[in-house]
Design an enzyme around this catalytic site. Structure first.
Site, PDB file in Angstrom:
ATOM      1  N   ARG A 178       0.820  -1.522  -0.168  1.00 39.03           N
ATOM      2  CA  ARG A 178       0.199  -0.233  -0.025  1.00 39.03           C
ATOM      3  C   ARG A 178       0.441   1.499  -0.345  1.00 39.03           C
ATOM      4  O   ARG A 178       0.291   2.654  -0.436  1.00 39.03           O
ATOM      5  CB  ARG A 178      -1.033   0.191   0.944  1.00 39.03           C
ATOM      6  CG  ARG A 178      -1.635  -1.132   1.576  1.00 39.03           C
ATOM      7  CD  ARG A 178      -3.362  -0.357   0.264  1.00 39.03           C
ATOM      8  NE  ARG A 178      -4.370  -1.114  -0.784  1.00 39.03           N
ATOM      9  CZ  ARG A 178      -4.897  -1.578  -1.446  1.00 39.03           C
ATOM     10  NH1 ARG A 178      -5.350   0.589  -2.077  1.00 39.03           N
ATOM     11  NH2 ARG A 178      -5.348  -1.878  -1.533  1.00 39.03           N
ATOM     12  N   HIS A 181       1.939   1.616  -3.004  1.00 34.60           N
ATOM     13  CA  HIS A 181       1.233   2.135  -3.880  1.00 34.60           C
ATOM     14  C   HIS A 181       0.607   3.449  -4.006  1.00 34.60           C
ATOM     15  O   HIS A 181       0.689   4.499  -5.132  1.00 34.60           O
ATOM     16  CB  HIS A 181      -0.344   1.562  -4.134  1.00 34.60           C
ATOM     17  CG  HIS A 181      -1.273   1.579  -5.167  1.00 34.60           C
ATOM     18  ND1 HIS A 181      -2.417   2.384  -4.236  1.00 34.60           N
ATOM     19  CD2 HIS A 181      -1.640   0.903  -6.202  1.00 34.60           C
ATOM     20  CE1 HIS A 181      -3.481   2.678  -5.227  1.00 34.60           C
ATOM     21  NE2 HIS A 181      -2.682   1.980  -5.881  1.00 34.60           N
TER      22      HIS A 181
END
Length: 354
Positions: A178, A181
């Site tokens: 994450r 990302h």
């Protein structure tokens, strides 16, 4: 994920290249690499270039410079693609000579660059710049997708390939992905640090409805609040409710510090996500030290150049469970992404229990 060494060692690094008759080429590249490493690893005393031949400084001169700066541990980073004769024979011989000359200094040699998906991705991007647009779909098969789930899944598949080999737990791996990302930077995981079991503890806290407290509204805005509320978690930002005037020039404390102090006992066993204000993290650490209030876990990711790295170092030296990013990096988006990664892990465990 960080592997810690002795806190008392003064470390320096040497980026070691073969060298070239075209000095303006290789030297500039190695200098830029040194600058990047120095900027992102402020704990290093010094980052020096060194060359096997053609260029200066050589290894002996670079080591002498590091020792003069006070280093008692020198990490040598070969700027080579593979472990040829320089890596397996020449550099170890040079290190042996340096160990004899500086017996109190520890020398470490890392691997060559070798295969890395990041290098493959770089080559892919260079290829994409030269192919006709009609052929780009073979390199970027998801570039025309407009479905958000498809885009995110494709991103996560790519990120999976970019993750360095590591002994991540499933929850830690979810956070790492994450953060890549959210930041667009695969290198962010090199600065990611977990205290033992912190990611798993956060998942359990969220499943059991722990409060989520943020330092600024930007972190609050990025959290999947609806999912958090499904677990009974209350998501709040004390700073948003602070009634003091915005101008605090006559006050010794920042608004972030005041807001954190006002939170008081609500911090007990809470998930605290700090992505902006180092002073909020410092204030939280003071509360823990002075009042004995202990959060369940602190996601400490304040960003900046004043007190950001220092506040995170203090967090990592405490006994509070934490997830943090070393150095100046951080930000509200990364703190929120960490919370979301673990909320999604909590949801996955509830929907698909083992």
């Amino acid at each position: 994920m960080e592997k810690s060494t002795s806190k008392n060692q003064a470390c320096a690094a040497i980026v070691f290249s073969h060298g070239s008759r075209r000095e303006e080429g290789i030297c500039r590249i190695v200098e830029l690499v040194c600058q990047d490493i120095a900027a992102q690893t402020p704990a290093l005393l010094k980052v020096c270039p060194a060359y096997m031949s053609f260029n200066q400084p050589d290894m002996q001169s670079a080591v002498a410079e590091c020792v003069a700066a006070g280093a008692d541990k020198i990490i040598i980073l070969p700027y080579f693609l593979y472990d040829g004769i320089h890596i397996t024979q020449d550099i170890p011989e040079l290190i042996t000579q340096m160990e004899e000359k500086y017996p109190r200094v520890e020398f470490c040699l890392t691997d060559s660059l070798g295969y890395n998906p990041l290098l493959s991705l770089l080559m892919q991007h260079k290829l994409g710049r030269l192919l006709p647009k009609s052929q780009l779909a073979c390199i970027y098969p998801n570039m025309h997708s407009s479905h958000p789930v498809q885009i995110e899944n494709a991103s996560m598949d790519l990120i999976e390939e970019l993750l360095p080999e590591n002994n991540y737990t499933p929850a830690e791996k979810a956070v790492a992905k994450r953060l890549i990302h959210a930041s667009g930077d695969p290198g962010i995981v090199n600065y990611l640090v977990f205290s033992p079991g912190a990611a798993e503890k956060t998942v359990e806290l969220l499943k059991n409805g722990a409060d989520i407290i943020t330092d600024v509204k930007m972190v609050l805005a990025g959290i999947k609040t609806a999912l958090a509320e499904e677990f009974g978690c209350r998501v709040s930002c004390p700073l948003a409710d602070l009634k003091t005037p915005k101008n605090v020039s006559g006050n010794a404390l920042t608004r972030s510090q005041i807001a954190m102090q006002n939170t008081g006992r609500k911090l007990e066993n809470a998930v605290v996500a700090i992505g902006n204000a180092p002073t909020a993290l410092l204030s939280l650490l003071d509360i823990v030290s002075q009042l004995g209030i202990k959060p369940g876990v602190v996601i400490g990711m304040p960003v900046g150049f004043i007190q950001a790295a220092e506040s995170k170092d203090l967090l990592m030296a405490s006994d509070i469970p934490f997830i943090s990013i070393r150095g100046n990096r951080g930000g509200s988006n990364l703190a929120a992404a960490t919370v979301n990664a673990l909320l999604l892990q909590a949801e996955k465990q509830v929907l698909c229990p083992r």
